[in-house]
Motif scaffolding. Structure first.
Motif, PDB file in Angstrom:
ATOM      1  N   ILE A  69       0.829  -1.205   0.000  1.00 41.68           N
ATOM      2  CA  ILE A  69       0.000   0.000   0.000  1.00 41.68           C
ATOM      3  C   ILE A  69       0.864   1.255   0.000  1.00 41.68           C
ATOM      4  CG2 ILE A  69      -1.668   1.321   1.363  1.00 41.68           C
ATOM      5  CD1 ILE A  69      -2.755  -1.410   2.325  1.00 41.68           C
ATOM      6  N   TYR A  70       1.997   1.224   0.718  1.00 39.50           N
ATOM      7  CA  TYR A  70       2.872   2.394   0.768  1.00 39.50           C
ATOM      8  C   TYR A  70       3.303   2.784  -0.629  1.00 39.50           C
ATOM      9  CZ  TYR A  70       7.113   5.128   1.191  1.00 39.50           C
ATOM     10  OH  TYR A  70       8.069   6.106   1.028  1.00 39.50           O
ATOM     11  N   PHE A  71       3.918   1.853  -1.357  1.00 40.87           N
ATOM     12  CA  PHE A  71       4.426   2.187  -2.679  1.00 40.87           C
ATOM     13  C   PHE A  71       3.297   2.416  -3.676  1.00 40.87           C
ATOM     14  CE2 PHE A  71       8.505   0.360  -1.168  1.00 40.87           C
ATOM     15  CZ  PHE A  71       9.296   1.451  -1.470  1.00 40.87           C
ATOM     16  N   ALA A  72       2.175   1.729  -3.513  1.00 43.08           N
ATOM     17  CA  ALA A  72       1.046   1.948  -4.423  1.00 43.08           C
ATOM     18  C   ALA A  72       0.585   3.396  -4.367  1.00 43.08           C
ATOM     19  CB  ALA A  72      -0.103   1.006  -4.064  1.00 43.08           C
ATOM     20  N   GLU A  73       0.475   3.954  -3.169  1.00 48.40           N
ATOM     21  CA  GLU A  73       0.017   5.336  -3.035  1.00 48.40           C
ATOM     22  C   GLU A  73       1.080   6.328  -3.500  1.00 48.40           C
ATOM     23  OE1 GLU A  73      -2.139   6.672   0.315  1.00 48.40           O
ATOM     24  OE2 GLU A  73      -2.842   4.673   0.876  1.00 48.40           O
ATOM     25  N   VAL A  74       2.340   6.052  -3.199  1.00 49.81           N
ATOM     26  CA  VAL A  74       3.409   6.947  -3.632  1.00 49.81           C
ATOM     27  C   VAL A  74       3.501   6.961  -5.157  1.00 49.81           C
ATOM     28  CG1 VAL A  74       5.901   7.338  -3.636  1.00 49.81           C
ATOM     29  CG2 VAL A  74       4.739   6.764  -1.500  1.00 49.81           C
ATOM     30  N   VAL A  75       3.475   5.776  -5.765  1.00 52.61           N
ATOM     31  CA  VAL A  75       3.572   5.691  -7.225  1.00 52.61           C
ATOM     32  C   VAL A  75       2.364   6.351  -7.884  1.00 52.61           C
ATOM     33  CG1 VAL A  75       3.556   4.108  -9.186  1.00 52.61           C
ATOM     34  CG2 VAL A  75       5.061   3.672  -7.249  1.00 52.61           C
ATOM     35  N   SER A  76       1.196   6.206  -7.281  1.00 51.93           N
ATOM     36  CA  SER A  76       0.013   6.872  -7.811  1.00 51.93           C
ATOM     37  C   SER A  76       0.212   8.385  -7.824  1.00 51.93           C
ATOM     38  CB  SER A  76      -1.220   6.512  -6.980  1.00 51.93           C
ATOM     39  OG  SER A  76      -2.369   7.187  -7.448  1.00 51.93           O
ATOM     40  N   ALA A  77       0.819   8.918  -6.765  1.00 54.33           N
ATOM     41  CA  ALA A  77       1.095  10.363  -6.711  1.00 54.33           C
ATOM     42  C   ALA A  77       2.135  10.762  -7.746  1.00 54.33           C
ATOM     43  CB  ALA A  77       1.552  10.754  -5.313  1.00 54.33           C
ATOM     44  N   VAL A  78       3.138   9.919  -7.946  1.00 54.62           N
ATOM     45  CA  VAL A  78       4.143  10.181  -8.992  1.00 54.62           C
ATOM     46  C   VAL A  78       3.455  10.248 -10.352  1.00 54.62           C
ATOM     47  CG1 VAL A  78       6.115   9.217 -10.243  1.00 54.62           C
ATOM     48  CG2 VAL A  78       6.093   9.167  -7.746  1.00 54.62           C
ATOM     49  N   THR A 282      -2.009   2.698  16.730  1.00 50.88           N
ATOM     50  CA  THR A 282      -1.149   3.874  16.884  1.00 50.88           C
ATOM     51  C   THR A 282      -0.012   3.755  15.875  1.00 50.88           C
ATOM     52  OG1 THR A 282      -1.679   4.236  19.212  1.00 50.88           O
ATOM     53  CG2 THR A 282       0.456   5.041  18.437  1.00 50.88           C
ATOM     54  N   VAL A 283       0.178   4.799  15.050  1.00 47.91           N
ATOM     55  CA  VAL A 283       1.122   4.697  13.940  1.00 47.91           C
ATOM     56  C   VAL A 283       1.903   5.990  13.743  1.00 47.91           C
ATOM     57  CG1 VAL A 283      -0.388   3.072  12.707  1.00 47.91           C
ATOM     58  CG2 VAL A 283      -0.542   5.530  12.208  1.00 47.91           C
ATOM     59  N   ALA A 284       3.009   5.874  12.998  1.00 52.94           N
ATOM     60  CA  ALA A 284       3.707   7.016  12.417  1.00 52.94           C
ATOM     61  C   ALA A 284       3.340   7.034  10.944  1.00 52.94           C
ATOM     62  CB  ALA A 284       5.214   6.893  12.612  1.00 52.94           C
ATOM     63  N   ALA A 285       2.512   7.971  10.541  1.00 54.45           N
ATOM     64  CA  ALA A 285       1.971   8.009   9.178  1.00 54.45           C
ATOM     65  C   ALA A 285       2.841   8.869   8.275  1.00 54.45           C
ATOM     66  CB  ALA A 285       0.546   8.547   9.196  1.00 54.45           C
ATOM     67  N   GLN A 286       3.226   8.304   7.141  1.00 54.71           N
ATOM     68  CA  GLN A 286       4.042   9.045   6.179  1.00 54.71           C
ATOM     69  C   GLN A 286       3.143   9.848   5.226  1.00 54.71           C
ATOM     70  OE1 GLN A 286       7.577   7.080   4.566  1.00 54.71           O
ATOM     71  NE2 GLN A 286       6.874   5.175   5.465  1.00 54.71           N
ATOM     72  N   PRO A 287       3.602  11.033   4.793  1.00 51.59           N
ATOM     73  CA  PRO A 287       2.831  11.850   3.842  1.00 51.59           C
ATOM     74  C   PRO A 287       3.011  11.312   2.419  1.00 51.59           C
ATOM     75  CG  PRO A 287       4.850  12.999   4.416  1.00 51.59           C
ATOM     76  CD  PRO A 287       4.820  11.733   5.248  1.00 51.59           C
ATOM     77  N   LEU A 288       2.319  10.235   2.086  1.00 56.07           N
ATOM     78  CA  LEU A 288       2.580   9.493   0.860  1.00 56.07           C
ATOM     79  C   LEU A 288       2.391  10.336  -0.399  1.00 56.07           C
ATOM     80  CD1 LEU A 288       0.875   6.104   1.783  1.00 56.07           C
ATOM     81  CD2 LEU A 288       3.211   6.862   2.218  1.00 56.07           C
ATOM     82  N   ALA A 289       1.282  11.066  -0.477  1.00 59.54           N
ATOM     83  CA  ALA A 289       1.025  11.860  -1.679  1.00 59.54           C
ATOM     84  C   ALA A 289       2.103  12.919  -1.870  1.00 59.54           C
ATOM     85  CB  ALA A 289      -0.353  12.515  -1.592  1.00 59.54           C
ATOM     86  N   GLU A 290       2.533  13.539  -0.784  1.00 61.99           N
ATOM     87  CA  GLU A 290       3.558  14.570  -0.898  1.00 61.99           C
ATOM     88  C   GLU A 290       4.898  13.972  -1.321  1.00 61.99           C
ATOM     89  OE1 GLU A 290       5.573  18.290   1.587  1.00 61.99           O
ATOM     90  OE2 GLU A 290       4.109  16.985   2.573  1.00 61.99           O
ATOM     91  N   ILE A 291       5.221  12.776  -0.813  1.00 63.84           N
ATOM     92  CA  ILE A 291       6.469  12.121  -1.217  1.00 63.84           C
ATOM     93  C   ILE A 291       6.489  11.898  -2.730  1.00 63.84           C
ATOM     94  CG2 ILE A 291       7.814   9.985  -1.072  1.00 63.84           C
ATOM     95  CD1 ILE A 291       6.830   9.739   1.842  1.00 63.84           C
ATOM     96  N   GLY A 292       5.399  11.334  -3.262  1.00 62.15           N
ATOM     97  CA  GLY A 292       5.336  11.064  -4.694  1.00 62.15           C
ATOM     98  C   GLY A 292       5.365  12.334  -5.522  1.00 62.15           C
ATOM     99  N   GLN A 293       4.614  13.337  -5.086  1.00 63.35           N
ATOM    100  CA  GLN A 293       4.566  14.590  -5.837  1.00 63.35           C
ATOM    101  C   GLN A 293       5.926  15.277  -5.841  1.00 63.35           C
ATOM    102  OE1 GLN A 293       4.710  18.031  -4.794  1.00 63.35           O
ATOM    103  NE2 GLN A 293       4.300  18.702  -6.890  1.00 63.35           N
ATOM    104  N   ARG A 294       6.583  15.285  -4.676  1.00 65.38           N
ATOM    105  CA  ARG A 294       7.904  15.928  -4.600  1.00 65.38           C
ATOM    106  C   ARG A 294       8.925  15.183  -5.440  1.00 65.38           C
ATOM    107  NH1 ARG A 294       8.456  19.328   0.002  1.00 65.38           N
ATOM    108  NH2 ARG A 294      10.629  19.670  -0.573  1.00 65.38           N
ATOM    109  N   ALA A 295       8.859  13.849  -5.440  1.00 66.63           N
ATOM    110  CA  ALA A 295       9.805  13.060  -6.238  1.00 66.63           C
ATOM    111  C   ALA A 295       9.686  13.413  -7.714  1.00 66.63           C
ATOM    112  CB  ALA A 295       9.563  11.567  -6.022  1.00 66.63           C
TER     113      ALA A 295
END
Length: 333
Positions: A69-78, A282-295
């Protein structure tokens, strides 16, 4: 193009200007050309154009476990950011295997992509060397490395957010905290292991047991089951990424335990269903969309200006305190 020009009653150069936007064309003329294109089924030869411009308007994206799910969301943002920039994405799953990674990079280079977004494996030297030799604009995703060439990098801070998850467990009274580590050798895995040690140290706790889930749900389940079978089993666990969290939860269920009454659980990475579980994780949530967009934005800038200095961007995860942490039974009862 000759057929389109004949059908529209214009010159071939006018058709070219409509297709490439290289000159203002009267709206009625453009409409006639567009209609002729649709009627004839004409498709512009992008390969020929790329040979002339030395640009293909394609980028390669090579990551591990696209099903994650992590990479799926990041790649979608890319992909969304690439589309907005008029670029097409070619995608390959490396499975975090150095040989697959190298073959993916070779394929991208042979297809003359304009640039590459790469989540490097634990042994990325051959891939990075090839990219460096061929001067391919590159952005490293998620994992930070010491590299000599000007690869840009984007991801999140790992050490301190992991330590903060340990803080939450220590504040609840846990002194025996176990860690389910990701695939060793990956920068993210090593940094989160460092964060686990930092969190224990600053709370005055001894090093807790560490098992290797290898960033895989099945292996995390087996490793966690073995850990929970020990006589002095931990009263709390920290899962180092979302790919392993489901396996950890399954192992907890296999042992007949419940979160958080029998064992507390915190995780690096959020999950779409983490907020739906009872209790919620309880989690540490990464800003997935922002990571992909910035990349993608960084890669675009690197393609347009190869002489830019190297840029390294670390974004901060957000700690979501939910209900999966409770005092250990001995302390609460």
């Amino acid at each position: 193009m000759h057929d389109v020009a004949k059908a529209a009653g214009v010159s071939q150069s006018t058709v070219s200007h409509v297709l490439n936007g290289t000159r203002a064309i009267a709206p009625s003329t453009e409409a006639a050309v567009r209609k002729a294109i649709e009627e004839t089924g004409y498709v512009h030869d992008d390969i020929a154009r790329s040979l002339r411009s030395r640009r293909t308007n394609t980028i390669g994206v090579a990551t591990s476990a696209i099903s994650n799910i992590y990479f799926a969301e990041v790649v979608s943002a890319v992909e969304r950011a690439a589309t907005a920039l008029g670029r097409i994405v070619m995608l390959v799953d490396t499975h975090d295997e150095p040989e697959r990674e190298y073959e993916a990079v070779r394929t991208f280079v042979s297809r003359r992509v304009d640039g590459i977004v790469l989540a490097p494996s634990a042994e990325p030297e051959r891939s990075l060397s090839l990219l460096h030799r061929r001067n391919v604009p590159t952005v490293l995703l998620d994992r930070f490395l010491e590299v000599e060439n000007a690869c840009d990098m984007v991801g999140v801070s790992n050490v301190e957010p992991t330590a903060q998850l340990v803080d939450l467990l220590a504040e609840a009274g846990h002194t025996n905290i176990g860690f389910v580590a990701g695939l060793r050798g990956l920068a993210t895995s090593e940094e989160r292991l460092e964060g686990f040690s930092r969190g224990l140290a600053r709370n005055g706790l001894a090093e807790g047991p560490v098992v290797e889930g290898r960033s895989n749900g099945d292996e995390a389940r087996a490793a966690t089951r073995a850990l929970l079978a020990q006589d002095d089993r931990p009263t709390a666990l920290l899962s180092a990424n979302n790919a392993m969290t489901l396996g950890v939860l399954q192992a907890i269920g296999d042992a007949g335990l419940a979160v958080p009454n029998d064992i507390s659980l915190v995780c690096f990475d959020d999950l779409p269903w983490a907020d739906l579980l009872s209790p919620r994780l309880t989690v540490a949530a990464q800003p997935l969309a922002e990571i992909g967009q910035r990349a993608m934005q960084m890669l675009h800038e690197r393609i347009e200006n190869p002489e830019l200095p190297q840029r390294v961007v670390r974004l901060d995860p957000t700690i979501h305190r939910r209900e999966s942490v409770a005092p250990p039974q001995a302390a609460s009862g």
